[in-house]
Design a protein around this motif. Sequence first.
Motif: not given
Length: 274
Positions: A118-119, A126-131, A156-163
């Motif tokens: 992903k660019p 997307a990371a900001r949204d999950w945080l 860790a949850l955000a790191q996993t769910f983002i995918n």
Amino acid sequence: MAPQENEQDQTTPAIELINVSRRFLSPTGKSLTALRDFTMSVRRGEFVAVVGPTGCGKSTTLNLITGLATPSAGEVRVMGAPVKGIDPRIGFVFQTDALFPWRTVIDNVMAGPLFRGKPRPQAQAAARDWLARVGLARFEHHYPHQLSGGMRKRVALAQTFINGPEIFLMDEPFSALDVQTRVLMHEELLRLWSDAKASVVFVTHDLEEAIALADKVYVLTAGPATVKSVYTIDLPRPRIVADIRYQQSFIDYSRTIWADLKEEVETSYARAAA
């Protein structure tokens, strides 16, 4: 034809272990059996918890689903197909933090999307949204060592769910947390899981945790593990974990399943002491 095929796909279990055995060699060269004639099925969107004595093969079960280990006998299937290596549709949350200590929180969360091509601007957004979803928007520039245990688990949850995985495998992810933080993480996990509509296999030593979270609880025998019993947890959703433990139905489930599990725990201790 397409709607029928799609309907059939939805009725195919997300995960199947069919008469699986797993043997390996110990450092002394002795053949050991971790799982024996193990059968388990997880429906699409279902939350399954697995409990059993220490060392009975619960984590081995997860490794077989991920493709990190292969069965000595039987078959493991994900979304109807045999497991052949690592599947990108599977996300894994470990007991210990799997965060890069030299990276900031946002860099940890966006690592997965970047690895998948992903660019960077999209991955960062997307990371900001999950945080924000896990309540850590103000901590994106912190490093893992600057966070509490509960906050690292949220990362860790955000790191996993983002995918966007369709399957979540969780190996005692909250065992190191204090009781109060663990309850908060239960609420967080159930909320995220409900939104994602993914399938979950959650390994835990905490029977109350299993009952509070799961649709179904598998009780494993003392090693070599096989399925001793399966309990459907007919508690209404959405669940408020902090309150549900005081309901009589929850207490009844705890008493019944513990009586079943206790036999295996005692067998495991007796073997270890022999």
